[in-house]
Motif scaffolding. Sequence first.
Motif, PDB file in Angstrom:
ATOM      1  N   SER A  43      -8.888   1.538 -15.169  1.00  0.00           N
ATOM      2  CA  SER A  43      -8.803   0.489 -14.141  1.00  0.00           C
ATOM      3  C   SER A  43      -9.602  -0.739 -14.550  1.00  0.00           C
ATOM      4  O   SER A  43      -9.186  -1.867 -14.333  1.00  0.00           O
ATOM      5  CB  SER A  43      -9.331   1.008 -12.814  1.00  0.00           C
ATOM      6  OG  SER A  43      -8.498   2.029 -12.326  1.00  0.00           O
TER       7      SER A  43
ATOM      8  N   ARG B 107      -9.551  -5.987  -9.930  1.00  0.00           N
ATOM      9  CA  ARG B 107      -8.450  -5.319  -9.230  1.00  0.00           C
ATOM     10  C   ARG B 107      -8.608  -5.597  -7.740  1.00  0.00           C
ATOM     11  O   ARG B 107      -8.884  -4.721  -6.932  1.00  0.00           O
ATOM     12  CB  ARG B 107      -8.439  -3.827  -9.565  1.00  0.00           C
ATOM     13  CG  ARG B 107      -8.220  -3.613 -11.091  1.00  0.00           C
ATOM     14  CD  ARG B 107      -8.130  -2.187 -11.499  1.00  0.00           C
ATOM     15  NE  ARG B 107      -6.965  -1.504 -10.944  1.00  0.00           N
ATOM     16  CZ  ARG B 107      -5.716  -1.688 -11.383  1.00  0.00           C
ATOM     17  NH1 ARG B 107      -5.460  -2.523 -12.355  1.00  0.00           N
ATOM     18  NH2 ARG B 107      -4.723  -1.030 -10.840  1.00  0.00           N
ATOM     19  N   PHE B 108      -8.387  -6.846  -7.437  1.00  0.00           N
ATOM     20  CA  PHE B 108      -8.682  -7.430  -6.131  1.00  0.00           C
ATOM     21  C   PHE B 108      -8.038  -6.674  -4.960  1.00  0.00           C
ATOM     22  O   PHE B 108      -8.691  -6.426  -3.952  1.00  0.00           O
ATOM     23  CB  PHE B 108      -8.202  -8.883  -6.136  1.00  0.00           C
ATOM     24  CG  PHE B 108      -8.587  -9.680  -4.938  1.00  0.00           C
ATOM     25  CD1 PHE B 108      -9.828 -10.290  -4.867  1.00  0.00           C
ATOM     26  CD2 PHE B 108      -7.699  -9.849  -3.883  1.00  0.00           C
ATOM     27  CE1 PHE B 108     -10.177 -11.045  -3.763  1.00  0.00           C
ATOM     28  CE2 PHE B 108      -8.056 -10.605  -2.775  1.00  0.00           C
ATOM     29  CZ  PHE B 108      -9.290 -11.203  -2.717  1.00  0.00           C
ATOM     30  N   SER B 109      -6.754  -6.339  -5.107  1.00  0.00           N
ATOM     31  CA  SER B 109      -6.057  -5.714  -3.970  1.00  0.00           C
ATOM     32  C   SER B 109      -5.961  -4.201  -4.066  1.00  0.00           C
ATOM     33  O   SER B 109      -5.845  -3.530  -3.053  1.00  0.00           O
ATOM     34  CB  SER B 109      -4.645  -6.291  -3.816  1.00  0.00           C
ATOM     35  OG  SER B 109      -4.722  -7.647  -3.444  1.00  0.00           O
ATOM     36  N   SER B 110      -5.988  -3.636  -5.277  1.00  0.00           N
ATOM     37  CA  SER B 110      -5.764  -2.197  -5.371  1.00  0.00           C
ATOM     38  C   SER B 110      -7.063  -1.402  -5.446  1.00  0.00           C
ATOM     39  O   SER B 110      -7.157  -0.321  -4.892  1.00  0.00           O
ATOM     40  CB  SER B 110      -4.891  -1.859  -6.584  1.00  0.00           C
ATOM     41  OG  SER B 110      -5.470  -2.376  -7.768  1.00  0.00           O
ATOM     42  N   GLU B 111      -8.067  -1.963  -6.151  1.00  0.00           N
ATOM     43  CA  GLU B 111      -9.344  -1.264  -6.230  1.00  0.00           C
ATOM     44  C   GLU B 111     -10.470  -2.285  -6.108  1.00  0.00           C
ATOM     45  O   GLU B 111     -11.161  -2.590  -7.092  1.00  0.00           O
ATOM     46  CB  GLU B 111      -9.443  -0.478  -7.555  1.00  0.00           C
ATOM     47  CG  GLU B 111      -8.574   0.761  -7.560  1.00  0.00           C
ATOM     48  CD  GLU B 111      -8.420   1.384  -8.943  1.00  0.00           C
ATOM     49  OE1 GLU B 111      -8.738   2.567  -9.068  1.00  0.00           O
ATOM     50  OE2 GLU B 111      -7.985   0.692  -9.882  1.00  0.00           O
ATOM     51  N   PRO B 112     -10.656  -2.836  -4.920  1.00  0.00           N
ATOM     52  CA  PRO B 112     -11.664  -3.887  -4.752  1.00  0.00           C
ATOM     53  C   PRO B 112     -13.045  -3.416  -5.187  1.00  0.00           C
ATOM     54  O   PRO B 112     -13.384  -2.246  -5.005  1.00  0.00           O
ATOM     55  CB  PRO B 112     -11.642  -4.165  -3.247  1.00  0.00           C
ATOM     56  CG  PRO B 112     -10.326  -3.683  -2.774  1.00  0.00           C
ATOM     57  CD  PRO B 112      -9.973  -2.526  -3.659  1.00  0.00           C
TER      58      PRO B 112
ATOM     59  N   PHE C 213       3.178  -3.819  -7.092  1.00  0.00           N
ATOM     60  CA  PHE C 213       1.917  -3.260  -6.600  1.00  0.00           C
ATOM     61  C   PHE C 213       2.154  -1.867  -6.015  1.00  0.00           C
ATOM     62  O   PHE C 213       1.453  -0.906  -6.341  1.00  0.00           O
ATOM     63  CB  PHE C 213       1.332  -4.209  -5.541  1.00  0.00           C
ATOM     64  CG  PHE C 213       0.038  -3.754  -4.951  1.00  0.00           C
ATOM     65  CD1 PHE C 213      -1.167  -4.098  -5.556  1.00  0.00           C
ATOM     66  CD2 PHE C 213       0.004  -2.995  -3.790  1.00  0.00           C
ATOM     67  CE1 PHE C 213      -2.371  -3.679  -5.012  1.00  0.00           C
ATOM     68  CE2 PHE C 213      -1.195  -2.580  -3.245  1.00  0.00           C
ATOM     69  CZ  PHE C 213      -2.388  -2.925  -3.853  1.00  0.00           C
TER      70      PHE C 213
ATOM     71  N   VAL D 275      -3.384  -6.615   2.676  1.00  0.00           N
ATOM     72  CA  VAL D 275      -3.292  -5.449   1.791  1.00  0.00           C
ATOM     73  C   VAL D 275      -4.660  -5.088   1.204  1.00  0.00           C
ATOM     74  O   VAL D 275      -5.056  -3.928   1.196  1.00  0.00           O
ATOM     75  CB  VAL D 275      -2.257  -5.702   0.667  1.00  0.00           C
ATOM     76  CG1 VAL D 275      -2.327  -4.598  -0.385  1.00  0.00           C
ATOM     77  CG2 VAL D 275      -0.859  -5.771   1.257  1.00  0.00           C
ATOM     78  N   ARG D 276      -5.385  -6.106   0.739  1.00  0.00           N
ATOM     79  CA  ARG D 276      -6.703  -5.834   0.163  1.00  0.00           C
ATOM     80  C   ARG D 276      -7.625  -5.180   1.196  1.00  0.00           C
ATOM     81  O   ARG D 276      -8.309  -4.197   0.915  1.00  0.00           O
ATOM     82  CB  ARG D 276      -7.320  -7.145  -0.326  1.00  0.00           C
ATOM     83  CG  ARG D 276      -8.810  -7.076  -0.642  1.00  0.00           C
ATOM     84  CD  ARG D 276      -9.311  -8.471  -1.000  1.00  0.00           C
ATOM     85  NE  ARG D 276     -10.740  -8.635  -0.896  1.00  0.00           N
ATOM     86  CZ  ARG D 276     -11.623  -8.322  -1.853  1.00  0.00           C
ATOM     87  NH1 ARG D 276     -11.205  -7.781  -2.971  1.00  0.00           N
ATOM     88  NH2 ARG D 276     -12.907  -8.538  -1.692  1.00  0.00           N
TER      89      ARG D 276
ATOM     90  N   TYR E 282      -3.837 -13.687  -5.636  1.00  0.00           N
ATOM     91  CA  TYR E 282      -3.469 -13.663  -7.049  1.00  0.00           C
ATOM     92  C   TYR E 282      -1.969 -13.552  -7.261  1.00  0.00           C
ATOM     93  O   TYR E 282      -1.508 -13.406  -8.380  1.00  0.00           O
ATOM     94  CB  TYR E 282      -4.231 -12.542  -7.776  1.00  0.00           C
ATOM     95  CG  TYR E 282      -5.712 -12.816  -7.856  1.00  0.00           C
ATOM     96  CD1 TYR E 282      -6.197 -13.883  -8.611  1.00  0.00           C
ATOM     97  CD2 TYR E 282      -6.630 -12.027  -7.169  1.00  0.00           C
ATOM     98  CE1 TYR E 282      -7.555 -14.149  -8.679  1.00  0.00           C
ATOM     99  CE2 TYR E 282      -7.990 -12.299  -7.235  1.00  0.00           C
ATOM    100  CZ  TYR E 282      -8.444 -13.360  -7.993  1.00  0.00           C
ATOM    101  OH  TYR E 282      -9.790 -13.620  -8.056  1.00  0.00           O
TER     102      TYR E 282
ATOM    103  N   ILE F 118       0.273 -11.252  -6.782  1.00  0.00           N
ATOM    104  CA  ILE F 118       0.826 -10.044  -7.413  1.00  0.00           C
ATOM    105  C   ILE F 118       2.112  -9.695  -6.666  1.00  0.00           C
ATOM    106  O   ILE F 118       2.095  -9.632  -5.431  1.00  0.00           O
ATOM    107  CB  ILE F 118      -0.139  -8.849  -7.247  1.00  0.00           C
ATOM    108  CG1 ILE F 118      -1.541  -9.251  -7.647  1.00  0.00           C
ATOM    109  CG2 ILE F 118       0.341  -7.653  -8.035  1.00  0.00           C
ATOM    110  CD1 ILE F 118      -2.580  -8.302  -7.096  1.00  0.00           C
TER     111      ILE F 118
ATOM    112  N   THR G 268      -6.630  -1.631   1.766  1.00  0.00           N
ATOM    113  CA  THR G 268      -7.065  -0.789   0.648  1.00  0.00           C
ATOM    114  C   THR G 268      -8.538  -0.437   0.785  1.00  0.00           C
ATOM    115  O   THR G 268      -8.936   0.711   0.623  1.00  0.00           O
ATOM    116  CB  THR G 268      -6.874  -1.549  -0.685  1.00  0.00           C
ATOM    117  OG1 THR G 268      -5.522  -1.961  -0.770  1.00  0.00           O
ATOM    118  CG2 THR G 268      -7.213  -0.681  -1.859  1.00  0.00           C
ATOM    119  N   MET G 269      -9.343  -1.471   1.090  1.00  0.00           N
ATOM    120  CA  MET G 269     -10.782  -1.244   1.224  1.00  0.00           C
ATOM    121  C   MET G 269     -11.068  -0.241   2.324  1.00  0.00           C
ATOM    122  O   MET G 269     -11.876   0.672   2.144  1.00  0.00           O
ATOM    123  CB  MET G 269     -11.488  -2.557   1.548  1.00  0.00           C
ATOM    124  CG  MET G 269     -11.945  -3.289   0.324  1.00  0.00           C
ATOM    125  SD  MET G 269     -13.332  -4.355   0.724  1.00  0.00           S
ATOM    126  CE  MET G 269     -12.531  -5.906   0.716  1.00  0.00           C
TER     127      MET G 269
ATOM    128  N   LYS H  28     -15.602   4.501  -5.523  1.00  0.00           N
ATOM    129  CA  LYS H  28     -15.228   4.107  -6.890  1.00  0.00           C
ATOM    130  C   LYS H  28     -16.363   4.429  -7.861  1.00  0.00           C
ATOM    131  O   LYS H  28     -16.124   4.862  -8.985  1.00  0.00           O
ATOM    132  CB  LYS H  28     -14.913   2.605  -6.943  1.00  0.00           C
ATOM    133  CG  LYS H  28     -13.844   2.150  -5.970  1.00  0.00           C
ATOM    134  CD  LYS H  28     -12.494   2.777  -6.294  1.00  0.00           C
ATOM    135  CE  LYS H  28     -11.529   2.610  -5.125  1.00  0.00           C
ATOM    136  NZ  LYS H  28     -10.375   3.471  -5.194  1.00  0.00           N
TER     137      LYS H  28
END
Lengths: 607, 445
Positions: B435, B385-390, A201, A498-499, A194, A196, A502-503, B423
């Motif tokens: 969010s 919130r694809f990268s920060s809160e998948p 971020f 990064v994604r 996306y 960003i 985060t996961m 989450k």
Amino acid sequence: MNDKKLEKLGVYVCHCGGNISDYVNTSKVAEVIQQEPEVHMAKDFIFMCSDAGQKMIAEDIKANDLTHVIVASCSPRLHHMTFQKVVSEAGINPFTYRHVNIREQVSWVTSHDEPAATEKAIRLIRGAISAVVRLQELAAIEKQMIQVGAVIGGGVSGMTAALDIANQGLPVHLIESSPVLGGRTLDLDKLYPYEIPADKFVQNLIKKINSNENIYIHLNTEVVDTAGTIGDFTLKLKRADNKLVNTEEMQSFEIIENESDAINVDELHVGTITIATGFDTYVPLDGEYGYGKSKQVITLPDLIMHLNSYKKKRLEINGKIINKVAMIHCVGSRQIEDVHPLREGATLNNGCSRTCCTATLQQANRLKDMFPDIDIYDLYRDIRTYGEKEVYYKKASENNVIFIKYPDEEIPQVDTNGSLKIRTVDELTYGLEVEVEVDLIVLAVAMIPRAKPRLIETLSLATGVNGFLQEAHVKLQPVESPVDGIFYAGTAQGPKDVRESTMSASATSVKASTLLKKEIVELSPYIAEVNTEICDGNGDCITQCEYNAISIVPIDDGKKQAIITPALCVSCGACVPACKKNAIKLNGYEITTILAEVKAMVKEVIL
Amino acid sequence: MINNEKLDYDALIIGAGIAGIQTAVDLGNMGLKVLMIDKQSSIGGTMIQLSKVFPTLDCASCITTPKMSAAFNHANVTTKTLAEFSGFTEFSDDTFEVEIKQKSRYVDIGACTGCNECADACPVIMLDDGYDEGMGYKKAIGVPFATALPQKAVLDIDNCILCGRCANACSTSAIHFEMKDELLKYRVGAIVIATGFHETQIIKERFGGGRIKNVITGKQMERLLAPTGLSQGIFRPSDSKIPWSIAYVQCAGSRDASIGVPYCSSICCMFAIKQAILLSAAAPLADITIYNMDIRAFGKGYDEFYETARNMGINFVKGKVALIEETETGSTKLHVEVFGEDGGKQEIEHDLTVLSMGVVPQWDALMSKKLPVSLNVDRFVKEIRFSSEPGLTTIPGVFAVGTSTGPKDIVDSIISGSSVAGKVALWLKGELRDSFLVEEFPVVM
């Protein structure tokens, strides 16, 4: 020592859906074991670990009043706990359960000889039977949980991990060795898919961290030593004196001042540890693809940083106008012996770094967007733009990036004498030899593990594939370390974007906060125990214990004695042979038990 | 603010594959009450169908069944099979009333002992195109498969001839032909989409359009290789002969806009390599060739696995398969553009060809009507919130895990399942609303 004859022992032999039964005659094993005097019943079944298998054991325990259970199946690493839970729920002391590994130790290694494999399985089970007969009734050791978490590493993974623990209402320490939070994501351009902006971020995340009262930030701080076990880990911290460097560049990232002086500690006590120490980038060898020989050979991170603040209409790098760029994939990754040069003492990195294909093509497209007249040659082995990232490959093709696929074993040759030239073989044109003159070569360098040997050693962790931290189970427990209460977030465990980082970070915090919310933590009772009647406190055992679990205390009459702190003992058994007086035993694995096991194993087997 | 006392369950999980199971267990461990539903008659999803998993070569059953069991028997998790999500109402307190269609099993789950006497009595034998992907047979009634959970019989009413033999054979009188579907309603605090994927269903015309018998899909090969499969060996469908030469066609259902799957499916390279390694043991004399554009062995230890396959003599050919034809003997003739030295157009025969089909979301237009979350261009559930809160969808309180949001292997599905559990827990505490309301990606483009 308990030598009473067992009344009711149940033995279960697993087929593992053919994994065992293709090489071991499992029904024969059950038949022979059934004849053992201690055994009340022996059965074989396709999958003992399945719900049906578990139910079978539970029902047998209840219907036959079984007192002890042995399951012969896969490695105890996989299912010891599974069956311990089954017997426990059916009313048997879980610490009297014994697990026999007849897959990794029998069927997988003795796959060529069924009678021999069958015999071996029988011997191993007989050993376990003789051990079970001698098992004491042990109970789990309970200790208080320190309901505070620790996260080591303040990059995106560490920050996310800390934030998620804090949001569950738990205090958490976030420890970062550099003066700023943000880690390597700060060096990036935009996050795919996306787009960003990476700095925005990170900024967002830092804002959340700053406004969360449950997070205690330790910047400029290294973890120099660790001790303890789940529920009660001690972290020794060392805070460096270096002040924050206030460069113009860094001010854009809303850096937190070192305000954590309020909790100026050099020792932390925490219940869980999340390791988020990240990765390092591979530095090419001197001369590898011309690196170091020519200023026009740079790494992908160099290019990204250069473009991040670049405003001019034409691309200029190191004083040279750039019209033609070559980008080379897999520099430091997917290395092949005798093909790729190695630094002295370095081990071959035959793994894929996962992110560089997409990152390279992202930058290729960025170059094309910024400087439409530029020519780009992309030298690759396989383009690994997996999942939705395929759009970057498609866009690069539409942008007329020229793809050249070089053979795995014939790496491109770079000539830095005079003009910069690359020579390679292109498989896409059926093996044509190609030579191009370029102004710039960009090397897509590997993600390599960050060296933290001290941390790894003191926490009894291990590194696995290519030096990244080894998880508890590659498939099923990717964020858990083999040590209870320690978790891996982000790239410390392996390359991730990064994604994905985060996961994995959020996943660790689910596990960590679930543990931290418990007030009591139960520990295995299979630990070393001192026989106070024999021990003379001479301390031979202490030097063998790497976990500081033993101390010598004075007792009456000026005598001394060794004491073992149960919570610190990891049941390694190193102290047992160190004691010349045989005053220490390892519960469940006493010397007498082991000798009896060996004796039972060598007994003749009649098939 | 969510009023938890009003809730029947804290969260509903739609789909009980590995991702849904992981979310259920993690939520359950956090003390939250979960309802997990699956439209199939057993939980386990795709993973329970597999033979072994890459790169550890653990048998899939060995590592799936304990997870299934852990979720199924969890004190905080209620499981319903043959249960379909059919609609919801959203309340102002951020809770949902969900409607679930409980399809009839025609077997009383409380009375059934799973003895499978009914299957033995049933005279109807038919192709098992579900669990066994058409590579095995089943009866019109019976326990779905050996490791199914619950271990309860299910009657396939569409194929049942109502002869009544099963009912006569059943010692607990568990079979009820008159059983009806039911509509169940529950109040829940959050919804988790864990509906997974299926293989790309369009077999391209140039690959025979599904008419060539000895062209099978990756999942069909998976069933041939699985210890729980019927065949217990490798054969080719046309004449049951052992294939001496096997071809894999990579990207047969992905990276191809013409079939609506422009993205890479992420897992096919690895499952093809894994199957090739397993085939080397199951059919040791067979030549195996994997035709590919790129081998995408990007996960931890995956490239090393690829190297192992090459060292075992599995043939990797860079090229594109243009056409597959059936020969007179039933074999498959591949027209390939081979890259590399001495490359070019070639025609190569193989006894059996496996198409590595792609990953397509199970979540379809019909489901979108029942639960209108936005989808991304690839038709997977969109994460705002694809990268920060998948895992956060476009509806506050609705989450998505596993392959419902994009192709993932087992490890990544498990990580996704765990991360989203956290989450969900936050949402149930009344947090996270902001969010859901702020998309992360249109910040600056």
